[in-house]
Write an enzyme that holds these catalytic residues in place. Sequence first.
Site, PDB file in Angstrom:
ATOM      1  N   CYS A 116      50.352  36.770  35.260  1.00 16.91           N
ATOM      2  CA  CYS A 116      51.429  37.356  36.063  1.00 16.91           C
ATOM      3  C   CYS A 116      51.972  36.379  37.111  1.00 16.91           C
ATOM      4  O   CYS A 116      52.680  35.445  36.748  1.00 16.91           O
ATOM      5  CB  CYS A 116      50.957  38.671  36.659  1.00 16.91           C
ATOM      6  SG  CYS A 116      52.320  39.818  36.896  1.00 16.91           S
ATOM      7  N   HIS A 223      48.952  41.809  32.375  1.00 13.53           N
ATOM      8  CA  HIS A 223      47.623  41.824  33.000  1.00 13.53           C
ATOM      9  C   HIS A 223      46.555  42.080  31.956  1.00 13.53           C
ATOM     10  O   HIS A 223      46.132  43.220  31.747  1.00 13.53           O
ATOM     11  CB  HIS A 223      47.570  42.863  34.116  1.00 13.53           C
ATOM     12  CG  HIS A 223      48.328  42.453  35.325  1.00 13.53           C
ATOM     13  ND1 HIS A 223      47.753  41.770  36.361  1.00 13.53           N
ATOM     14  CD2 HIS A 223      49.641  42.579  35.629  1.00 13.53           C
ATOM     15  CE1 HIS A 223      48.677  41.514  37.268  1.00 13.53           C
ATOM     16  NE2 HIS A 223      49.826  41.982  36.837  1.00 13.53           N
ATOM     17  N   GLU A 225      43.479  41.332  32.153  1.00 18.89           N
ATOM     18  CA  GLU A 225      42.185  41.613  32.790  1.00 18.89           C
ATOM     19  C   GLU A 225      41.914  43.110  32.929  1.00 18.89           C
ATOM     20  O   GLU A 225      40.768  43.547  33.088  1.00 18.89           O
ATOM     21  CB  GLU A 225      42.113  40.943  34.159  1.00 18.89           C
ATOM     22  CG  GLU A 225      42.808  41.645  35.300  1.00 18.89           C
ATOM     23  CD  GLU A 225      44.329  41.551  35.294  1.00 18.89           C
ATOM     24  OE1 GLU A 225      44.890  40.846  34.422  1.00 18.89           O
ATOM     25  OE2 GLU A 225      44.964  42.199  36.153  1.00 18.89           O
TER      26      GLU A 225
HETATM   27  N1  LIG Z   1      54.681  39.483  42.474  1.00 20.98           N
HETATM   28  C1  LIG Z   1      55.151  38.961  41.197  1.00 20.98           C
HETATM   29  C2  LIG Z   1      54.023  38.904  40.183  1.00 20.98           C
HETATM   30  C3  LIG Z   1      53.493  40.286  39.833  1.00 20.98           C
HETATM   31  C4  LIG Z   1      51.988  40.357  39.921  1.00 20.98           C
HETATM   32  O1  LIG Z   1      51.276  39.380  39.777  1.00 20.98           O
HETATM   33  N2  LIG Z   1      51.527  41.554  40.206  1.00 20.98           N
HETATM   34  C5  LIG Z   1      50.134  41.744  40.519  1.00 20.98           C
HETATM   35  C6  LIG Z   1      49.849  43.185  40.881  1.00 20.98           C
HETATM   36  C7  LIG Z   1      48.493  43.302  41.545  1.00 20.98           C
HETATM   37  C8  LIG Z   1      47.378  42.767  40.626  1.00 20.98           C
HETATM   38  O2  LIG Z   1      47.158  43.347  39.535  1.00 20.98           O
HETATM   39  O3  LIG Z   1      46.764  41.756  40.978  1.00 20.98           O
HETATM   40  C9  LIG Z   1      56.286  39.805  40.625  1.00 20.98           C
HETATM   41  O4  LIG Z   1      56.485  40.941  41.127  1.00 20.98           O
HETATM   42  O5  LIG Z   1      56.957  39.335  39.686  1.00 20.98           O
END
Ligand SMILES: N[C@@H](CCC(=O)NCCCC(=O)O)C(=O)O
Length: 251
Positions: A116, A223, A225
């Site tokens: 992400c 995600h 994970e």
């Molecule tokens: N902020 C960026 C990347 C999105 C992201 O990494 N979200 C993570 C959510 C929380 C987690 O699961 O760690 C975007 O909005 O593009």
Amino acid sequence: MMNLNRKPLVGVISDTQTIDPHVFHTAGDKYVTALAQASGVVPIILPSLLPDVQVTDYLSRLDGIFLTGAYSMADPDLYGESRIDLPYRYDARRDALAKALIDAVIASDLPLFGVCRGFQDINVALGGSLHQAVQDVAGFSDHREDKTVALAEQYAPAHRVDLVSGGLLEGIVDRPSMNVNSLHSQGINRLGSGLSVEANAPDGLIEALSIDALSFGLAVQWHPEWEVMENREQKLIFEAFGDACRARQSK
Ligand SMILES: N[C@@H](CCC(=O)NCCCC(=O)O)C(=O)O
């Protein structure tokens, strides 16, 4: 002689967060748990302490690097643009650590896996750019999660990704497409140099990439994970990263 009985040591990027009144260096539990359980490695969280601690101070002692997701946004100044007028959070210390880690990893061919925000960090570090609000770009879907619903719903499968035939990711999961979750506002606009597309969403947005210069360099916008031990394909991705870290140990 390297002790190959020990599990690989994997550096995990941290975010800087203020938990009043102090600043902390943090990483999400689901990331480090997935690395321990699905990759079979020992994760260690790397604080962003540049310039006092340089990444070269520890990189030679690590067998891989993992870049987590984060609610913060990569600063568009990094790719020559201005911040859009949305209530976004930024994290300059994470941005600096990400850039330093990615450059050093490529110079030393360390295994790299990004998720992400980590996927976006890699694209920006290699000269690419991001759409700051994909949902406001004509032709793209809304890739954000509904933050008002339960986490299980936020991280549930949201759309298909089509894997590039013959690519690294397709070779790992051994299928042409899969359904993935989607929790992001930003997305790849210009792909960075030395990066190859590994998967696309139905609206065409790039959803996974590989780093051409690395023996193992993979990053995904979703995600993997989340509940990784219950998801065959996502577990295979984490296992492949763990295998690359173990192969690194034997070098
Ligand atoms: N902020 C960026 C990347 C999105 C992201 O990494 N979200 C993570 C959510 C929380 C987690 O699961 O760690 C975007 O909005 O593009």
